[in-house]
Design a protein around this motif. Structure first.
Motif, short mmCIF file in Angstrom:
data_model
loop_
_atom_site.label_atom_id
_atom_site.label_comp_id
_atom_site.label_asym_id
_atom_site.label_seq_id
_atom_site.Cartn_x
_atom_site.Cartn_y
_atom_site.Cartn_z
N VAL A 81 -9.57 30.91 -37.64
CA VAL A 81 -9.69 31.05 -36.18
C VAL A 81 -11.12 31.37 -35.80
O VAL A 81 -11.92 31.82 -36.64
CB VAL A 81 -8.81 32.20 -35.61
N ASN A 82 -11.40 31.20 -34.53
CA ASN A 82 -12.67 31.61 -34.00
C ASN A 82 -12.93 33.08 -34.32
O ASN A 82 -12.01 33.90 -34.27
CB ASN A 82 -12.58 31.39 -32.48
N ASP A 83 -14.17 33.39 -34.65
CA ASP A 83 -14.47 34.77 -35.07
C ASP A 83 -14.19 35.81 -33.99
O ASP A 83 -13.82 36.94 -34.28
CB ASP A 83 -15.92 34.89 -35.57
N ALA A 93 -12.71 36.69 -17.49
CA ALA A 93 -14.15 36.53 -17.72
C ALA A 93 -14.39 36.05 -19.14
O ALA A 93 -15.04 36.72 -19.94
CB ALA A 93 -14.87 37.84 -17.44
N GLY A 94 -13.83 34.91 -19.49
CA GLY A 94 -14.00 34.37 -20.85
C GLY A 94 -12.73 34.55 -21.65
O GLY A 94 -11.91 35.42 -21.37
N THR A 95 -12.62 33.72 -22.68
CA THR A 95 -11.40 33.67 -23.48
C THR A 95 -11.03 35.04 -24.07
O THR A 95 -9.86 35.42 -24.08
CB THR A 95 -11.58 32.65 -24.62
N TYR A 96 -12.04 35.78 -24.52
CA TYR A 96 -11.70 37.04 -25.20
C TYR A 96 -11.22 38.09 -24.23
O TYR A 96 -10.36 38.90 -24.54
CB TYR A 96 -12.88 37.51 -26.06
N HIS A 97 -11.78 38.06 -23.03
CA HIS A 97 -11.28 38.96 -22.00
C HIS A 97 -9.82 38.61 -21.69
O HIS A 97 -8.95 39.49 -21.64
CB HIS A 97 -12.15 38.85 -20.73
N ALA A 125 -21.08 32.67 -35.18
CA ALA A 125 -21.72 31.73 -36.09
C ALA A 125 -21.85 30.36 -35.47
O ALA A 125 -22.66 29.56 -35.90
CB ALA A 125 -20.92 31.65 -37.38
N TYR A 126 -21.07 30.07 -34.44
CA TYR A 126 -21.10 28.73 -33.87
C TYR A 126 -22.20 28.56 -32.83
O TYR A 126 -22.43 27.51 -32.32
CB TYR A 126 -19.76 28.40 -33.22
N HIS A 127 -22.87 29.64 -32.46
CA HIS A 127 -23.84 29.52 -31.39
C HIS A 127 -25.16 28.95 -31.88
O HIS A 127 -25.64 29.30 -32.94
CB HIS A 127 -24.09 30.87 -30.73
N VAL A 166 2.94 33.77 -31.89
CA VAL A 166 2.05 32.98 -32.75
C VAL A 166 0.87 32.50 -31.92
O VAL A 166 1.04 32.07 -30.77
CB VAL A 166 2.80 31.81 -33.42
N TYR A 167 -0.34 32.61 -32.48
CA TYR A 167 -1.54 32.13 -31.80
C TYR A 167 -1.90 30.76 -32.37
O TYR A 167 -2.02 30.60 -33.59
CB TYR A 167 -2.70 33.12 -32.03
N VAL A 168 -2.05 29.77 -31.48
CA VAL A 168 -2.37 28.40 -31.94
C VAL A 168 -3.41 27.72 -31.04
O VAL A 168 -3.50 28.03 -29.85
CB VAL A 168 -1.13 27.46 -31.95
N THR A 169 -4.12 26.77 -31.63
CA THR A 169 -5.03 25.89 -30.87
C THR A 169 -4.53 24.45 -31.09
O THR A 169 -5.11 23.71 -31.88
CB THR A 169 -6.49 26.06 -31.34
N PRO A 170 -3.43 24.07 -30.42
CA PRO A 170 -2.74 22.83 -30.80
C PRO A 170 -3.47 21.53 -30.46
O PRO A 170 -3.29 20.53 -31.14
CB PRO A 170 -1.42 22.90 -30.00
N GLY A 221 -7.02 29.04 -21.15
CA GLY A 221 -8.08 28.02 -21.07
C GLY A 221 -9.38 28.63 -20.59
O GLY A 221 -9.42 29.78 -20.15
N THR A 222 -10.42 27.84 -20.64
CA THR A 222 -11.76 28.35 -20.29
C THR A 222 -12.55 27.26 -19.56
O THR A 222 -12.30 26.07 -19.75
CB THR A 222 -12.51 28.76 -21.58
N PHE A 223 -13.49 27.69 -18.74
CA PHE A 223 -14.42 26.73 -18.12
C PHE A 223 -15.72 26.62 -18.94
O PHE A 223 -16.68 26.02 -18.49
CB PHE A 223 -14.75 27.16 -16.68
N SER A 224 -15.72 27.21 -20.13
CA SER A 224 -16.95 27.22 -20.93
C SER A 224 -17.38 25.82 -21.37
O SER A 224 -18.55 25.55 -21.55
CB SER A 224 -16.79 28.11 -22.17
N ARG A 225 -16.40 24.92 -21.60
CA ARG A 225 -16.76 23.56 -21.99
C ARG A 225 -17.03 22.71 -20.75
O ARG A 225 -17.96 21.93 -20.73
CB ARG A 225 -15.61 22.90 -22.78
N ALA A 226 -16.20 22.85 -19.74
CA ALA A 226 -16.31 21.99 -18.56
C ALA A 226 -17.58 22.28 -17.77
O ALA A 226 -18.24 21.36 -17.29
CB ALA A 226 -15.09 22.19 -17.67
C1 PLP Z 1 -11.21 28.69 -30.15
C2 PLP Z 1 -12.13 29.01 -29.02
N1 PLP Z 1 -11.61 29.42 -27.87
C3 PLP Z 1 -12.41 29.69 -26.81
C4 PLP Z 1 -13.75 29.53 -26.87
C5 PLP Z 1 -14.58 29.78 -25.64
O1 PLP Z 1 -14.64 31.10 -25.37
P1 PLP Z 1 -15.19 31.62 -23.97
O2 PLP Z 1 -14.21 31.25 -22.91
O3 PLP Z 1 -15.28 33.09 -24.17
O4 PLP Z 1 -16.53 31.01 -23.75
C6 PLP Z 1 -14.31 29.12 -28.04
C7 PLP Z 1 -15.73 29.00 -28.14
O5 PLP Z 1 -16.62 29.22 -28.57
C8 PLP Z 1 -13.48 28.84 -29.14
O6 PLP Z 1 -13.97 28.44 -30.30
#
Ligand code: PLP
Length: 475
Positions: free
Chosen positions: A209-211, A183-187, A103-105, A247-251, A312-317
């Motif tokens: 949390v993120n979907d 290869a991304g946060t979910y992986h 939904a965030y895309h 526990v899963y957190v986004t602090p 962590g992820t390089f998706s933002r950077a």
């Molecule tokens: C909480 C959270 N973690 C990680 C990500 C990034 O995920 P990814 O590394 O798969 O791009 C997002 C992004 O959409 C997010 O909302």
């Protein structure tokens, strides 16, 4: 009145405000500034120390942002109550509606003029020329190894650079051996769940949390306990009563609600994890972007018992298209990784890993990050300014100060779906937040999410102007 007597060194490379911040933080941790003690006013302390008010104000801002002090309207600043484990010495280390899925895309359509999509980043300031050169360099025939499978933990030299980067920017303490590139946060998260699934039966998880995280968790046989979210982060009370093994957190910047976990709660969470041999899964997905105050140290940097798993992820950077992420595993889990208690080989492309390594080695990555921090800071400020200008004071903005999104509660009587539709009507896309809640009881009422990374400052201002009109429409 509390006496503060730091030794400030004007000639030190360390900024005055940071010396003062470290001093006060250290005094609090050592118990020399007791909980609830009132701090001197900025003016008084500046006079007493013979410095201008700016470093004092900045030090106080940082302490406030990290939850070391609390502000009481018309009374001033007070030391917060900290729960410090006696093994932890913080001061030494801190120096250092739409479809619920995705939904965030941003999904640009012809009628959308301004898309406040959460997953967007600024693509105009990407160093295209440099990256073309780097990728070309990797694809020379003499680098033919690049066409083969890479190191299954991730390229060793890249892991070394990531370890250094995480230490400098987030205080993370690890060896390159502890890093697993993904290869991304979910992986990365999936890989982690494979490592802990036999040990952890109950997983505590932020109530929103993120979907992607939500659907991943559902694929495992964990008993899932939602943890309430308060103004200063997750409810420690809920965690303690969860009997969870992890526990899963986004602090740094709770996703999606945006709050920062206070230092007092960080300490309590670490204490809980140590006493119960539980894991803390710290998703620091946008911790590198913090505006106005210094980045808050990661939970991993405060951990003395190897209970934190950092993600962590390089998706933002760099951009989500890179599909590059990393896990920092504590030694016990590393052992399981090496014994291959998971089903993955390396999924991240060795070509992109190598190109990123070259980008980091040249110093260009640091320069890029500095540029992007300034750029996103300006966009963040433009968004807040536009919201203040165009919206009445009754509107509420949540989660400002870091990351690439904020939440808006216009408080105009419209519900969430009406807000999204009214915005769409004027060509602006904003996003619902209820889709992120684990159940409806945890959703914030009539709240929409505005990502600002992908829009120019002028677009942000124009988009907010239109939004204000659209949201006024139903009065
Ligand atoms: C909480 C959270 N973690 C990680 C990500 C990034 O995920 P990814 O590394 O798969 O791009 C997002 C992004 O959409 C997010 O909302």
């Amino acid at each position: 009145m509390l006496q503060l007597t730091p030794k400030l060194d004007e000639r030190s490379k360390e900024a005055l405000y940071h010396q003062l911040y470290r001093y006060i933080q250290g005094e609090m941790i050592a118990g020399r500034i007791p909980a609830y003690a009132r701090l001197p006013s900025i003016r008084r302390l500046a006079e007493a120390l013979g410095v201008s008010r700016t470093p004092v104000a900045l030090a106080y801002d940082q302490l406030l942002a990290e939850g070391y002090v609390i502000s009481k309207p018309r009374s001033g600043l007070f030391a917060a109550e900290l729960e410090i484990s006696n093994r932890t010495q913080v001061s030494e280390r801190t120096s250092a509606t739409p479809s619920p899925s995705r939904a965030y895309h941003a999904s640009p359509t012809e009628t959308v003029r301004y898309d406040f999509g959460y997953g967007s980043i600024d693509v105009h300031h990407f160093p295209w020329t440099k990256w073309r050169r780097l990728v070309n360099q990797c694809l020379l025939p003499e680098n033919n190894r690049m066409l083969l499978y890479g190191d299954w933990q991730g390229e060793a030299e890249l892991r070394r650079h990531i370890a250094e980067y995480l230490h400098q920017t987030r205080g993370v303490r690890c060896t390159p051996d502890q890093i697993v590139i993904g290869a991304g946060t979910y992986h990365s998260l999936d890989l982690l769940f494979q490592l802990i699934k036999r040990e952890v039966t109950t997983l505590a998880i932020e109530a929103a949390v993120n979907d992607g995280v939500k659907s991943l968790v559902e694929q495992y046989p964990f008993t899932c306990i939602p943890i309430g979210l308060e103004e200063d982060g997750i409810s420690i009370h809920d965690v303690i009563h969860s009997t969870a093994g992890a526990v899963y957190v986004t602090p740094s910047h709770q996703f999606p609600f945006g709050m920062t976990l206070s230092i007092g709660k960080r300490m309590k969470l670490l204490k809980w994890a140590t006493e119960h041999s539980a894991y803390i899964i710290e998703n620091d997905y946008d911790g590198e972007f913090r505006y106005g105050t210094r980045p808050i140290p990661s939970l991993q940097s405060l951990d003395e018992s190897d209970r934190v798993i950092y993600l962590g992820t390089f998706s933002r950077a760099l951009g989500p298209a890179f599909r590059l992420s990393y896990l920092v595993l504590p030694p016990s889990l590393l052992d399981r990784f090496w014994k291959k208690q998971h089903s993955y080989d390396q999924l991240a492309s060795p070509i992109l890993q190598k190109a990123l390594l070259l980008f980091m080695q040249s110093g260009d990555f640091d320069r890029h990050m500095r540029k992007m921090r300034t750029l996103y800071h300006r966009k963040h400020d433009a968004l807040l300014e536009a919201l203040t200008t165009h919206f009445p004071s009754s509107a509420n903005v949540i989660g400002a100060g870091s990351g690439l999104h904020v939440l808006l509660q216009p408080g105009n009587g419209m519900d969430e779906a009406e807000l999204v539709r009214a915005a769409e009507h004027v060509g602006v896309k904003v996003y619902p937040t209820s889709v992120y809640a684990l159940s409806s009881e945890w959703a914030l009422p009539a709240t929409v999410l505005l990502g600002f990374g992908g829009l120019a400052e002028t677009e942000i201002r124009a988009g907010v102007g239109l939004l204000a009109e659209a949201f006024r429409g139903s009065d």
